[in-house]
Design a protein around this motif. Structure first.
Motif, short mmCIF file in Angstrom:
data_model
loop_
_atom_site.label_atom_id
_atom_site.label_comp_id
_atom_site.label_asym_id
_atom_site.label_seq_id
_atom_site.Cartn_x
_atom_site.Cartn_y
_atom_site.Cartn_z
N ILE A 25 -2.85 -7.01 -0.60
CA ILE A 25 -3.19 -8.32 -0.03
C ILE A 25 -3.64 -9.27 -1.15
CG2 ILE A 25 -4.82 -9.55 1.48
CD1 ILE A 25 -2.57 -8.08 2.97
N GLY A 26 -4.38 -8.71 -2.12
CA GLY A 26 -4.80 -9.53 -3.26
C GLY A 26 -3.59 -10.12 -3.98
N ILE A 27 -2.57 -9.30 -4.19
CA ILE A 27 -1.38 -9.79 -4.88
C ILE A 27 -0.64 -10.78 -4.02
CG2 ILE A 27 0.90 -9.06 -5.71
CD1 ILE A 27 -0.49 -6.58 -6.78
N LYS A 28 -0.62 -10.53 -2.72
CA LYS A 28 0.03 -11.49 -1.81
C LYS A 28 -0.65 -12.85 -1.91
CE LYS A 28 -0.15 -12.91 2.97
NZ LYS A 28 0.59 -14.10 2.76
N ILE A 29 -1.99 -12.85 -1.90
CA ILE A 29 -2.72 -14.13 -1.94
C ILE A 29 -2.48 -14.84 -3.27
CG2 ILE A 29 -5.04 -15.16 -1.95
CD1 ILE A 29 -5.81 -12.98 0.13
N LEU A 30 -2.51 -14.06 -4.36
CA LEU A 30 -2.24 -14.68 -5.67
C LEU A 30 -0.84 -15.28 -5.71
CD1 LEU A 30 -3.76 -12.17 -8.27
CD2 LEU A 30 -4.50 -14.52 -7.78
N THR A 31 0.13 -14.54 -5.14
CA THR A 31 1.51 -15.04 -5.12
C THR A 31 1.60 -16.34 -4.32
OG1 THR A 31 2.26 -12.76 -5.15
CG2 THR A 31 3.90 -14.40 -4.58
N ASP A 32 0.96 -16.33 -3.14
CA ASP A 32 0.97 -17.54 -2.31
C ASP A 32 0.38 -18.72 -3.07
OD1 ASP A 32 1.99 -16.04 -0.28
OD2 ASP A 32 0.10 -15.84 0.83
#
Lengths: 260, 300
Positions: free
Chosen positions: B147-154
């Protein structure tokens, strides 16, 4: 101020398909000029724009924009000088991005793009204001994806994107040709308003002789990659489609030009 | 009986789905954002695993191995981008070349074709030695990372640079006339994408307790299957939705696979089943004569 000096461009050089597209084009465009370019298919109109924008590099000759020799500068680094609108309304905008995101991309034309937010809150009000000018209701749809817009709406949005950071030169590549007559008329009126309001130096390629005569202060006809005639001011204002046909009819070879 | 075996597959699907979800996020960046069919993934996944495993057995703390994996994955992706943009090699071929090159590189890094990590301390060892069901800390860990990587990507995809990258995949000509070097965007995007994939490889090998040089085979197809499943459920309306779809799709994909295995699907037939799944998902729109298929791709 744009200067083309003895520019030449040949495609597929040395093959059976060799085609001389631009054959020694010399052209001086002054600040504030609104030049319309006509010519039949294959006359080199679009190639001329592609050479100015850096999509192609010339084989010979020089191109100078505002005192800077851009002959060998790639397209993406000429962006700070140039705004360009294509015939295909799909080409000026990114379909999978929202209206405001497209505006924000254009807002940074020719500037460095970093890790700041793409859409700055402080610019939203400005985007809304200029969208209102279009009178298409887009100001209330700023988060909508551009793929939801019609061709005319997308072309109008592209025009707005140009005005966000005023270019030295605006290139219009038959930008109303793919639209229905009514929409084309609207987009052309908007174009003229934007050009006048911002005192934009403009080169407009068109297939429509009536349009070439009606708009701009100067008109150029290309034939086989050279300038056939170049008229301006009073002389251009008094010009009619019939005059041009009488003088150059046999060279036009292309009836589509004559459709008013 | 059936229900309980069904329920038992949930935690393992969550664990693996989240871990492989990072691969799916990487593939979202290459296939979806850049419209670049990047096959480097099959090589960069074991690259990450190789890097971390080698450092672990050399006695170096796994966190450095994970960092090295991310770095090497980034470099591998950049190379694919360079092959395509500077040497004008077709995007599919550029990925295949890199994948093949990485096979040798991975063997060099590992020094042999597999490394077992069951008896050494990994990043996950402290979590597994907690006094509770191992699934709780492990799933929490993978949830937070993914989820952390998803948020950073977003977040990245909403920066000025992220906009330029999205526009590169969407309308290359347009963003070039607006002053962006699209070659650099492609190279950077593939770098980020493969950094994610290598990170996933580095975590998965510690989770399963071994690295194998062949562990990346079919990774791209499995990742695509995940994305297609997720998008069918959640759509692609916004970037946030697209990245969420990749993770949810990855979990559901692993769930379908575990159910299939429980129902008697031979593990050796997994890739066949996954391949058929993707063929159907991509092919059905064409059979229905829809104008646009599911994938819009550049440089092919």
């Amino acid at each position: 101020m744009i200067e083309l000096a003895e520019v030449k461009k040949t495609f597929s050089r040395g093959t059976v398909d060799e085609k001389v597209a631009i054959n020694g084009l010399t052209l001086h465009i002054r600040d504030g000029d609104f030049v319309t370019i006509i010519g039949s298919n294959g006359a080199g109109k679009t190639t001329a724009l592609n050479l100015i924008s850096g999509t192609y590099f010339p084989d010979e000759g020089n191109i100078v924009i505002d005192g800077v020799d851009v002959t060998n500068i790639p397209e993406h680094r000429r962006a700070k000088f140039l705004g360009r609108i294509f015939q295909d309304p799909l080409m000026g905008t990114a379909a999978s991005m929202s209206i405001e995101e497209n505006l924000a991309i254009a807002d940074l034309r020719g500037k460095r793009r970093g890790l700041g937010w793409g859409v700055e809150k402080s610019r939203r009000g400005h985007y809304r204001d200029i969208l209102k000018m279009l009178d298409l209701g887009l100001e209330d749809r700023m988060k909508d994806m551009v793929s939801l817009l019609s061709g005319g709406q997308r072309q109008s949005l592209t025009l707005l994107m140009v005005t966000l950071s005023i270019p030295k030169l605006l290139l219009l590549d038959e930008h109303t040709a793919a639209l229905d007559p009514k929409t084309a008329q609207r987009v052309m009126e908007l174009t003229e308003k934007i050009i006048t309001d911002n005192n934009l130096t403009t080169v407009m390629v068109t297939h429509n002789m009536q349009q070439a005569i009606q708009y701009g202060n100067r008109m150029i006809m290309l034939h086989e990659g050279r300038i056939q005639f170049d008229i301006e001011g009073e002389e251009k204002n008094n010009l009619t489609v019939e005059d041009v046909v009488k003088k150059f009819g046999e060279k036009l070879k292309d009836e589509t030009l004559l459709v008013a | 009986m059936f229900l309980s075996s069904f329920l038992r597959t949930i935690p393992i699907s969550l664990e693996q789905g989240l871990a492989y979800g990072i691969v799916a996020l990487g593939i979202v960046i290459s296939f979806r954002i850049l419209a670049f069919p990047d096959l480097t993934v099959d090589g960069s996944f074991p690259l990450g695993a190789a890097a971390v495993s080698r450092l672990i057995i050399e006695g170096i703390h796994p966190i450095y191995g994970v960092m090295l994996a991310i770095f090497l994955g980034f470099i591998a992706g950049c190379f694919t981008g360079l092959l395509n943009t500077k040497l004008k090699i077709n995007s599919l071929l550029a990925g295949i070349l890199m994948m093949t090159i990485l096979y040798s590189v991975n063997l060099r890094i590992m020094g042999r074709s597999n490394i077992q990590l069951l008896t050494v301390n990994t990043l996950l060892t402290p979590l597994e030695s907690l006094e509770m069901n191992r699934f709780i800390p492990i799933i929490t860990f993978f949830f937070l990372v993914t989820i952390g990587i998803k948020i950073l990507t977003d977040m990245f995809l909403h920066t000025q640079l992220g906009f330029a990258m999205r526009a590169t995949g969407d309308n290359e000509q347009m963003i070039r006339t607006l002053g962006t070097n699209t070659d650099n965007m492609t190279i950077l995007g593939l770098g980020i994408s493969n950094a994610f994939v290598a990170l996933s490889g580095a975590l998965v090998c510690q989770d399963q307790g071994f690295s194998d040089v062949g562990m990346g085979i079919g990774m791209i197809v499995a990742g695509l299957a995940s994305i297609i499943i997720g998008e069918a459920l959640l759509g692609t309306k916004t970037v946030q939705r697209m990245t969420l779809a990749a993770i949810v799709g990855s979990i559901i994909y692993k769930f379908i696979i575990s159910i299939g295995l429980r129902l008697g699907l031979a593990p050796t037939d997994l890739k066949l089943a996954t391949g058929i799944m993707v063929v159907l998902a991509l092919g059905i729109p064409a059979l229905k004569k829809e104008k646009e298929g599911k994938l819009h791709l550049r440089g092919v």
